[in-house]
Design a protein around this motif. Structure first.
Motif, PDB file in Angstrom:
ATOM      1  N   GLY A 142     -11.254   5.982   4.585  1.00 46.22           N
ATOM      2  CA  GLY A 142     -10.872   4.387   4.095  1.00 46.22           C
ATOM      3  C   GLY A 142      -9.423   4.455   4.056  1.00 46.22           C
ATOM      4  O   GLY A 142      -8.938   3.568   4.626  1.00 46.22           O
ATOM      5  N   HIS A 143      -8.528   5.479   3.761  1.00 44.45           N
ATOM      6  CA  HIS A 143      -6.869   5.182   3.375  1.00 44.45           C
ATOM      7  C   HIS A 143      -6.914   5.121   5.380  1.00 44.45           C
ATOM      8  O   HIS A 143      -6.352   3.928   5.702  1.00 44.45           O
ATOM      9  CB  HIS A 143      -6.497   6.241   3.041  1.00 44.45           C
ATOM     10  CG  HIS A 143      -6.857   6.221   1.684  1.00 44.45           C
ATOM     11  ND1 HIS A 143      -7.166   7.872   1.104  1.00 44.45           N
ATOM     12  CD2 HIS A 143      -7.137   5.484   1.091  1.00 44.45           C
ATOM     13  CE1 HIS A 143      -8.148   7.793  -0.005  1.00 44.45           C
ATOM     14  NE2 HIS A 143      -7.721   6.458  -0.614  1.00 44.45           N
ATOM     15  N   ASP A 191      -2.369   4.311  -0.092  1.00 51.85           N
ATOM     16  CA  ASP A 191      -2.800   4.656   1.197  1.00 51.85           C
ATOM     17  C   ASP A 191      -2.599   5.498   1.985  1.00 51.85           C
ATOM     18  O   ASP A 191      -2.019   6.692   2.207  1.00 51.85           O
ATOM     19  CB  ASP A 191      -3.435   3.583   2.416  1.00 51.85           C
ATOM     20  CG  ASP A 191      -4.532   2.755   1.284  1.00 51.85           C
ATOM     21  OD1 ASP A 191      -5.423   3.474   1.732  1.00 51.85           O
ATOM     22  OD2 ASP A 191      -4.268   0.754   1.566  1.00 51.85           O
ATOM     23  N   ASN A 244       0.335  -1.046   0.101  1.00 51.74           N
ATOM     24  CA  ASN A 244       0.046   0.296  -0.049  1.00 51.74           C
ATOM     25  C   ASN A 244       0.632   1.467  -0.140  1.00 51.74           C
ATOM     26  O   ASN A 244       0.226   2.267   0.024  1.00 51.74           O
ATOM     27  CB  ASN A 244      -1.101  -0.253   1.276  1.00 51.74           C
ATOM     28  CG  ASN A 244      -2.347  -1.297   1.376  1.00 51.74           C
ATOM     29  OD1 ASN A 244      -1.443  -2.151   1.150  1.00 51.74           O
ATOM     30  ND2 ASN A 244      -2.965  -0.868   1.547  1.00 51.74           N
ATOM     31  N   SER A 269      -7.057   1.185   6.295  1.00 48.90           N
ATOM     32  CA  SER A 269      -7.152   0.106   5.271  1.00 48.90           C
ATOM     33  C   SER A 269      -5.377   0.317   5.304  1.00 48.90           C
ATOM     34  O   SER A 269      -4.422  -0.583   5.239  1.00 48.90           O
ATOM     35  CB  SER A 269      -6.673   0.197   3.358  1.00 48.90           C
ATOM     36  OG  SER A 269      -6.627   1.376   2.943  1.00 48.90           O
ATOM     37  N   GLY A 317      -4.207  -0.897   9.027  1.00 48.64           N
ATOM     38  CA  GLY A 317      -3.541  -3.241   8.034  1.00 48.64           C
ATOM     39  C   GLY A 317      -2.982  -3.290   8.086  1.00 48.64           C
ATOM     40  O   GLY A 317      -2.790  -3.974   7.806  1.00 48.64           O
ATOM     41  N   TRP A 318      -2.641  -2.435   6.718  1.00 45.79           N
ATOM     42  CA  TRP A 318      -1.492  -2.599   5.737  1.00 45.79           C
ATOM     43  C   TRP A 318       0.067  -2.538   7.015  1.00 45.79           C
ATOM     44  O   TRP A 318       0.433  -3.865   6.517  1.00 45.79           O
ATOM     45  CB  TRP A 318      -0.901  -1.437   4.534  1.00 45.79           C
ATOM     46  CG  TRP A 318       0.185  -1.787   4.048  1.00 45.79           C
ATOM     47  CD1 TRP A 318       0.712  -2.800   3.871  1.00 45.79           C
ATOM     48  CD2 TRP A 318       0.632  -0.067   3.218  1.00 45.79           C
ATOM     49  NE1 TRP A 318       2.034  -1.708   3.215  1.00 45.79           N
ATOM     50  CE2 TRP A 318       2.174  -0.962   3.399  1.00 45.79           C
ATOM     51  CE3 TRP A 318       0.926   0.889   5.017  1.00 45.79           C
ATOM     52  CZ2 TRP A 318       3.399   0.466   3.127  1.00 45.79           C
ATOM     53  CZ3 TRP A 318       1.598   1.988   4.661  1.00 45.79           C
ATOM     54  CH2 TRP A 318       2.830   1.806   4.326  1.00 45.79           C
TER      55      TRP A 318
END
Length: 532
Positions: A102-103, A62, A58, A106, A109-110
């Protein structure tokens, strides 16, 4: 050049076998079993490769969005509704993000997955026979995990510290100071076991100098992260890379070439870089997709039409005020021509050129020379954060082509490797630490260090003095599009300023919110102050 890529398939196979070995009725069709893997240096590279694959996932999406679109470096307005995406890019620009961005979700999470992959690799390495290769592999994975923790600490401040694979107890939030101290201790502990080799031998994996570069970043920002300045420590970490009798790294004379599609371990300025290859889907490098005007597809012989939503702002481009600076060439601006000097033109209609044209002949043919203009204007009041859906809008804002677009790729993925740490950054960090009060070392001053860089970046005369403001602007010129500008703006006290359409000045926005998805999964996490 992308030697790390070779081991992706082998890594997936190895881990698939090992993590499935609890199924006793599974017929093993490979010679790789817990008893035979990992055993050799080749196995160690295959096993740890999953960590580096995860790290690049990402990076150009992100991570870039959070680090750059939240600053004056870049803006991504909608154009005719395209790229509005629920206001996620508007949130970055205006500092109006929340835990549902959203970024933010994620990105968390990344990086959490990168840490988890590192923990998994360390778990599988634990029982391998002791050898020099294993010792180095363990140190490299721990250093990569420390980098991921650093990135999370920089973005979110207060985060959990998870170092055990398969931990079932939800981890609690640790303070930024605790995370800082953990990363520092980790890097100091693995430093003796990291390789001193540079170039192809360690490319894409952290070596000893990568660890020192992370420490230098931490110490330079220590007052932001912990409330205590550590500028002398920053100088010491930089000196470990610069060396008393010469560094294994040096400045490249050709600034643009560092970021071309054929860059790699031969670039003597790269301390740690992330390899990308458009032939593999494990992580995309797609800067040109966002930055390049769609009207220039033919000029750059691209096999895809760029989306063209992202540009810089006049406030940031104002730092490029030296006409002799080689770094100016990274920008696409003004009237566009092909390499033979002929104009780049687009055939459209009067209405297609300007959707607000009110004449009766709006459908009349119009051919214009592409002109990339400096200002970004929101022209469509019927849509939020929208510049319009016409040729004026699509060519609005100077574009960055530092990571030169890839005409060899059959997709929008590029072959350019992305540096995380470069030697020029080390010189600038040491100069800044000295300007902020650190003791000069090795006969170097802030002025001599900056002039060392400028000597290969511009033909203008050397500076006779340097201030922190001068240094900030030099960092803007040198480090554009390399995901350090948010970090710089916060340290220089500029993140609460006004640019573009952003007026927010609330200090709590220096940290991102812990994402809603993470809070749901782990109720022990504590939200950052200022967010619900």
């Amino acid at each position: 050049m992308k030697n790390l890529i070779k081991y992706i398939a082998g890594t997936a196979l190895s881990l698939g076998v090992l993590t499935s070995c609890h199924k006793l009725d599974l017929k093993v069709e490979t010679q790789l079993t817990p008893e035979t893997f990992p055993q050799t240096d080749q196995h160690f590279i295959q096993l740890t490769g999953q960590v580096y694959v995860q790290l690049r996932q990402n990076w150009s999406t992100d991570y870039f969005f959070m680090q750059s679109l939240s600053t004056d470096e870049a803006i991504m307005p909608a154009r005719g509704g395209n790229w509005y995406d629920g206001g996620v890019f508007e949130n970055h620009h205006k500092h109006t993000w929340n835990k549902d961005n959203g970024h933010v979700g994620s990105g968390w999470g990344w990086l959490s997955a990168t840490i988890s992959k590192a923990n998994q690799s360390l778990f599988l390495l634990k029982d391998a026979p002791e050898s020099p290769g294993k010792t180095v592999a363990v140190a490299e994975v721990r250093a990569t995990r420390a980098l991921a923790f650093f990135m999370m600490m920089d973005l979110w401040g207060n985060i959990p510290i998870v170092t055990t694979f398969g931990q079932t107890t939800p981890p609690e939030t640790k303070s930024r100071l605790e995370v800082f101290n953990f990363i520092e201790a980790e890097l100091k502990e693995v430093l003796p076991n990291l390789s001193s080799a540079t170039g192809a031998a360690t490319y894409g994996r952290p070596n000893k100098y990568t660890a020192y570069a992370i420490l230098a970043k931490m110490y330079l920002n220590a007052e932001v992260y912990t409330g205590t300045q550590r500028y002398n420590d920053a100088v010491a970490a930089c000196d470990a890379i610069i060396g008393a009798s010469g560094s294994p790294y040096s400045l490249e004379s050709d600034y643009r070439k560092m970021f071309f599609i054929d860059n790699g371990p031969q670039i003597k300025e790269f301390i740690f870089a992330i390899p990308f290859d458009p032939g593999f889907s494990n992580g995309t490098m797609i800067y040109s997709r966002y930055s390049l005007p769609r009207s220039l597809q033919k000029k750059y012989s691209l096999k895809f039409t760029p989306s063209a939503p992202m540009s810089t702002l006049p406030e940031y481009y104002a730092n490029f005020n030296d006409p002799n600076d080689k770094r100016n060439a990274q920008w696409i601006k003004g009237l566009q021509t092909y390499y033979d000097g002929s104009p780049v033109t687009v055939a459209t209609t009067k209405k297609g050129y300007d959707q607000f044209y009110s004449g009766s002949d709006g459908s009349a043919a119009l051919t214009y020379q592409v002109d990339i203009t400096p200002n970004v204007t929101l022209r469509d009041a019927s849509r939020p954060f929208d510049a319009g859906n016409d040729e004026i809008a699509w060519n609005m804002g100077y574009r960055n082509n530092k990571f030169y677009c890839d005409s060899t790729s059959s997709s929008r993925n590029q072959n350019n490797d992305v540096p995380v740490f470069r030697y020029s950054d080390i010189l600038l960090m040491k100069a800044e630490a000295i300007l902020r009060g650190a003791t000069p070392t090795q006969g170097q001053t802030a002025l001599s260090l900056v002039n060392q860089l400028r000597a290969v970046r511009t033909t203008s005369p050397a500076w006779t003095s340097v201030t922190l403001e001068d240094l900030y602007k030099e960092r803007c010129r040198e480090m554009a599009w390399e995901c350090w500008h948010r970090n710089d703006m916060i340290r220089f006290g500029k993140y609460e300023g006004t640019w573009g359409f952003k007026t927010d000045a609330q200090l709590f926005h220096r940290l991102m919110p812990i994402p809603a998805s993470a809070l749901i999964l782990n109720p022990k996490l504590k939200q950052n102050p200022g967010y619900n």
